[in-house]
Design a protein around this motif. Structure first.
Motif, PDB file in Angstrom:
ATOM      1  N   UNK A  30       0.832  -1.198   0.000  1.00  0.00           N
ATOM      2  CA  UNK A  30       0.000   0.000   0.000  1.00  0.00           C
ATOM      3  C   UNK A  30       0.870   1.252   0.000  1.00  0.00           C
ATOM      4  N   UNK A  31       0.543   2.211  -0.895  1.00  0.00           N
ATOM      5  CA  UNK A  31       1.293   3.449  -0.997  1.00  0.00           C
ATOM      6  C   UNK A  31       2.424   3.424  -1.998  1.00  0.00           C
ATOM      7  N   UNK A  32       2.773   2.241  -2.532  1.00  0.00           N
ATOM      8  CA  UNK A  32       3.847   2.140  -3.528  1.00  0.00           C
ATOM      9  C   UNK A  32       3.428   2.833  -4.820  1.00  0.00           C
ATOM     10  N   UNK A  33       4.355   3.585  -5.391  1.00  0.00           N
ATOM     11  CA  UNK A  33       4.195   4.103  -6.753  1.00  0.00           C
ATOM     12  C   UNK A  33       5.178   3.344  -7.626  1.00  0.00           C
ATOM     13  N   UNK A  34       4.686   2.791  -8.722  1.00  0.00           N
ATOM     14  CA  UNK A  34       5.518   1.947  -9.579  1.00  0.00           C
ATOM     15  C   UNK A  34       5.507   2.500 -11.003  1.00  0.00           C
ATOM     16  N   UNK A  35       6.693   2.716 -11.556  1.00  0.00           N
ATOM     17  CA  UNK A  35       6.840   3.190 -12.930  1.00  0.00           C
ATOM     18  C   UNK A  35       7.345   2.050 -13.799  1.00  0.00           C
ATOM     19  N   UNK A  36       6.611   1.730 -14.877  1.00  0.00           N
ATOM     20  CA  UNK A  36       7.041   0.739 -15.852  1.00  0.00           C
ATOM     21  C   UNK A  36       7.298   1.424 -17.188  1.00  0.00           C
ATOM     22  N   UNK A  72       4.698   4.096 -21.270  1.00  0.00           N
ATOM     23  CA  UNK A  72       4.951   4.124 -19.832  1.00  0.00           C
ATOM     24  C   UNK A  72       3.657   3.803 -19.083  1.00  0.00           C
ATOM     25  N   UNK A  73       3.818   3.220 -17.900  1.00  0.00           N
ATOM     26  CA  UNK A  73       2.695   2.976 -17.015  1.00  0.00           C
ATOM     27  C   UNK A  73       3.060   3.397 -15.605  1.00  0.00           C
ATOM     28  N   UNK A  74       2.174   4.125 -14.952  1.00  0.00           N
ATOM     29  CA  UNK A  74       2.393   4.547 -13.568  1.00  0.00           C
ATOM     30  C   UNK A  74       1.273   3.979 -12.713  1.00  0.00           C
ATOM     31  N   UNK A 204      -7.524  -3.523 -30.648  1.00  0.00           N
ATOM     32  CA  UNK A 204      -6.117  -3.925 -30.745  1.00  0.00           C
ATOM     33  C   UNK A 204      -5.636  -4.756 -29.556  1.00  0.00           C
ATOM     34  N   UNK A 205      -4.675  -5.638 -29.820  1.00  0.00           N
ATOM     35  CA  UNK A 205      -3.852  -6.252 -28.784  1.00  0.00           C
ATOM     36  C   UNK A 205      -2.676  -5.323 -28.533  1.00  0.00           C
ATOM     37  N   UNK A 206      -2.365  -5.100 -27.256  1.00  0.00           N
ATOM     38  CA  UNK A 206      -1.257  -4.240 -26.857  1.00  0.00           C
ATOM     39  C   UNK A 206      -0.337  -5.091 -25.967  1.00  0.00           C
ATOM     40  N   UNK A 207       0.773  -5.552 -26.550  1.00  0.00           N
ATOM     41  CA  UNK A 207       1.673  -6.496 -25.885  1.00  0.00           C
ATOM     42  C   UNK A 207       2.981  -5.785 -25.559  1.00  0.00           C
ATOM     43  N   UNK A 208       3.407  -5.846 -24.295  1.00  0.00           N
ATOM     44  CA  UNK A 208       4.542  -5.043 -23.842  1.00  0.00           C
ATOM     45  C   UNK A 208       5.523  -5.847 -23.005  1.00  0.00           C
ATOM     46  N   UNK A 209       6.774  -5.369 -23.005  1.00  0.00           N
ATOM     47  CA  UNK A 209       7.807  -5.869 -22.100  1.00  0.00           C
ATOM     48  C   UNK A 209       8.695  -4.694 -21.712  1.00  0.00           C
ATOM     49  N   UNK A 210       9.153  -4.695 -20.440  1.00  0.00           N
ATOM     50  CA  UNK A 210       9.979  -3.575 -20.020  1.00  0.00           C
ATOM     51  C   UNK A 210      10.512  -3.724 -18.610  1.00  0.00           C
ATOM     52  N   UNK A 211      10.919  -2.613 -18.036  1.00  0.00           N
ATOM     53  CA  UNK A 211      11.495  -2.591 -16.698  1.00  0.00           C
ATOM     54  C   UNK A 211      10.661  -1.682 -15.801  1.00  0.00           C
ATOM     55  N   UNK A 212      10.656  -1.988 -14.502  1.00  0.00           N
ATOM     56  CA  UNK A 212       9.901  -1.204 -13.549  1.00  0.00           C
ATOM     57  C   UNK A 212      10.761  -0.731 -12.393  1.00  0.00           C
ATOM     58  N   UNK A 213      10.291   0.333 -11.744  1.00  0.00           N
ATOM     59  CA  UNK A 213      10.985   0.877 -10.563  1.00  0.00           C
ATOM     60  C   UNK A 213       9.927   1.338  -9.570  1.00  0.00           C
ATOM     61  N   UNK A 214      10.129   0.992  -8.290  1.00  0.00           N
ATOM     62  CA  UNK A 214       9.164   1.352  -7.238  1.00  0.00           C
ATOM     63  C   UNK A 214       9.672   2.568  -6.459  1.00  0.00           C
ATOM     64  N   UNK A 215       8.766   3.473  -6.150  1.00  0.00           N
ATOM     65  CA  UNK A 215       9.081   4.653  -5.349  1.00  0.00           C
ATOM     66  C   UNK A 215       8.400   4.558  -3.984  1.00  0.00           C
TER      67      UNK A 215
END
Length: 215
Positions: A30-36, A72-74, A204-215
């Motif tokens: 709870x409270x985590x902000x995650x950037x992908x 990007x996803x937040x 559309x299909x939206x297929x993704x791969x990437x890296x994430x970081x938690x704040x």
């Protein structure tokens, strides 16, 4: 698509190596902000009929080409298990009219399809943490360019999305992410001032791969 396969392979390799070497990692809570940050393939299977204004068949269908772009996803975690994510990116697509003896480009356009999804994360304190989600999107078409004497207008509008993915913790606040979304959206296409028309199910299909970081 080749670039996305390479990204998926690299993501999997990073996940395996990171999970094997990591001594500790930050769980979701709870409270985590995650950037992908992701590499994303946007692919529509639209093949809807193009008709006259009166609805008569022309023998032509719509074809929409795919694109691969960064996105990007937040996410913000409302509880340990429940998060809300905003996803943004923009892609360029070529629209064709195709038929038995026809394959002609009629339009290029950019689309901005932001998605806001409510997610459930099954194992927030585990290194391998899958999730599912559902939400809404808005398709905004812009910076369009007509081709080969055609004039095309696409209507903006709302759709909805389903999502599934997995976060794989590596070390500290870092993780890798694989994500799939199916967006359901239908638009009205007007061609040459309405002389021709089509109700296009982009979906559309939206297929993704990437890296994430938690704040």
């Amino acid at each position: 698509m080749k670039a996305l396969r390479i990204a998926l392979f690299a993501t999997a390799a990073l996940a395996v190596a990171g999970a094997a070497q990591a001594q500790d990692f930050q769980p979701k809570q709870k409270g985590t902000i995650m950037l992908n940050v992701r590499l994303t393939d946007v692919s529509s299977k639209a093949d809807d009929a193009i008709t006259t204004a009166a609805g008569a068949a022309t023998g032509l269908n719509v074809d929409v080409k795919r694109d691969t772009v960064p996105t990007i996803g937040i996410s913000y975690f409302l509880t340990d298990h429940v998060a809300i994510e905003a996803i943004a990116g923009t892609s360029k697509h070529t629209v064709k009219a195709v038929g038995p003896a026809t394959n002609v480009q009629v339009h290029d356009n950019w689309v901005l399809p932001p998605v806001v999804a409510l997610q459930y994360h099954f194992a927030p304190d585990a290194k391998v943490s899958p999730y599912v989600g559902a939400g809404i999107n808005y398709m905004l078409f812009y910076n369009d360019k007509d081709k080969n004497g055609f004039k095309v207008k696409l209507d903006d509008g709302f759709g909805y999305a389903l999502q599934a993915g997995v976060d794989i913790a590596t070390a500290g606040k870092w993780s890798v992410n694989v994500d799939a979304k199916k967006i359901f959206f239908e638009t009205d296409a007007s061609i040459n001032g309405g002389a021709l028309k089509s109700k296009v199910k982009l979906d559309p299909w939206v297929i993704s791969a990437g890296v994430g970081y938690k704040f």
